[in-house]
Enzyme design. Sequence first.
Site, PDB file in Angstrom:
ATOM      1  N   THR A  33      23.054   3.888  30.955  1.00 36.72           N
ATOM      2  CA  THR A  33      24.497   3.826  31.193  1.00 36.72           C
ATOM      3  C   THR A  33      24.839   2.487  31.857  1.00 36.72           C
ATOM      4  OG1 THR A  33      26.396   5.057  32.083  1.00 36.72           O
ATOM      5  CG2 THR A  33      24.430   5.008  33.458  1.00 36.72           C
ATOM      6  N   ASN A  34      26.024   2.363  32.440  1.00 36.56           N
ATOM      7  CA  ASN A  34      26.423   1.114  33.095  1.00 36.56           C
ATOM      8  C   ASN A  34      27.236   1.450  34.341  1.00 36.56           C
ATOM      9  OD1 ASN A  34      29.383   1.208  32.349  1.00 36.56           O
ATOM     10  ND2 ASN A  34      28.452   1.289  30.328  1.00 36.56           N
ATOM     11  N   ASP A  35      27.676   0.426  35.052  1.00 38.80           N
ATOM     12  CA  ASP A  35      28.299   0.612  36.367  1.00 38.80           C
ATOM     13  C   ASP A  35      29.789   0.949  36.328  1.00 38.80           C
ATOM     14  OD1 ASP A  35      26.131   0.320  38.008  1.00 38.80           O
ATOM     15  OD2 ASP A  35      26.290  -1.874  38.087  1.00 38.80           O
ATOM     16  N   SER A  36      30.369   1.146  35.160  1.00 40.77           N
ATOM     17  CA  SER A  36      31.812   1.419  35.111  1.00 40.77           C
ATOM     18  C   SER A  36      32.158   2.669  35.934  1.00 40.77           C
ATOM     19  CB  SER A  36      32.245   1.629  33.659  1.00 40.77           C
ATOM     20  OG  SER A  36      33.587   2.037  33.631  1.00 40.77           O
ATOM     21  N   ALA A 100      33.736   1.126  29.228  1.00 44.92           N
ATOM     22  CA  ALA A 100      32.570   0.261  29.040  1.00 44.92           C
ATOM     23  C   ALA A 100      31.623   1.011  28.102  1.00 44.92           C
ATOM     24  CB  ALA A 100      31.911  -0.030  30.382  1.00 44.92           C
TER      25      ALA A 100
END
Length: 226
Positions: A33-36, A100
């Site tokens: 996943t990502n930091d959004s 994101a």
Amino acid sequence: MLNEYARKPLAGKKVLITAGGTVERLDPVRYLTNDSSGKMGFALAAAARDFGAEVTVVAAKTTAKAPDGVSLVRVESADQMLQAVLSRFEGSDLVIKSAAVADYRPAMRAESKIKKSGDRIMLELVKTTDILQTLGEKKTSQYLIGFAAETGDLDRYAMDKLQRKRADLLVANDVSEEGAGFNADTNIIRVYDSGGLVEALPIMSKLDAARRVLLIASERMAQMEA
Ligand code: CTP
Ligand code: CA
């Protein structure tokens, strides 16, 4: 700003917003996943609601609280987000892609937890479908807003994305700048259309930034209808 607010510039409009970071599963307990945080998407949703719109948010993983008075559709992966957005695209007047979205997902998703094996294992990733670009190719009367979180040459990357994905507006921010990061409550945005830079805004709350973007979009949508 207060007067604009009372005017409800998006009254009668259906607005579809994506928020958060997609989750691409490797096995039942692991994912990429990502930091959004979803904060910008939710700020846009709250602002659109206050501007009089009927708002649907398709949200992947978020840490922020979703606003009241909007319809929330939860998804995980880029592929699920694509399906959720496509099925709602035709009935939408304005679509904002602030999520994101993972560019790659694991080629295989294991049914059961992957067991530890040798000292080195390979993870094969495959490209996801670009949702914004898909919408850009399909759009009829929908007004389309894309986002770009960049480090480096903001203007060049933003204009490239706007043209490639056929967005009507592109909102870019430099995530390496203090106060413009993924989890911040503030943002420093630059708004572009096909002619180039429309507005470079100073640091402000994500809600104020969202209102500015929606005001620009609502004015342009009204011009298109006139
Ligand atoms: N986007 C999308 N689907 C994807 C990837 C991105 O809809 N699979 C959308 C994002 O929601 C955003 C815009 O495209 O509105 C720009 O995303 P960004 O990650 O900045 O652009 P990419 O084309 O993926 O380029 P790169 O990550 O290499 O900068
Ligand atoms: Ca990307």
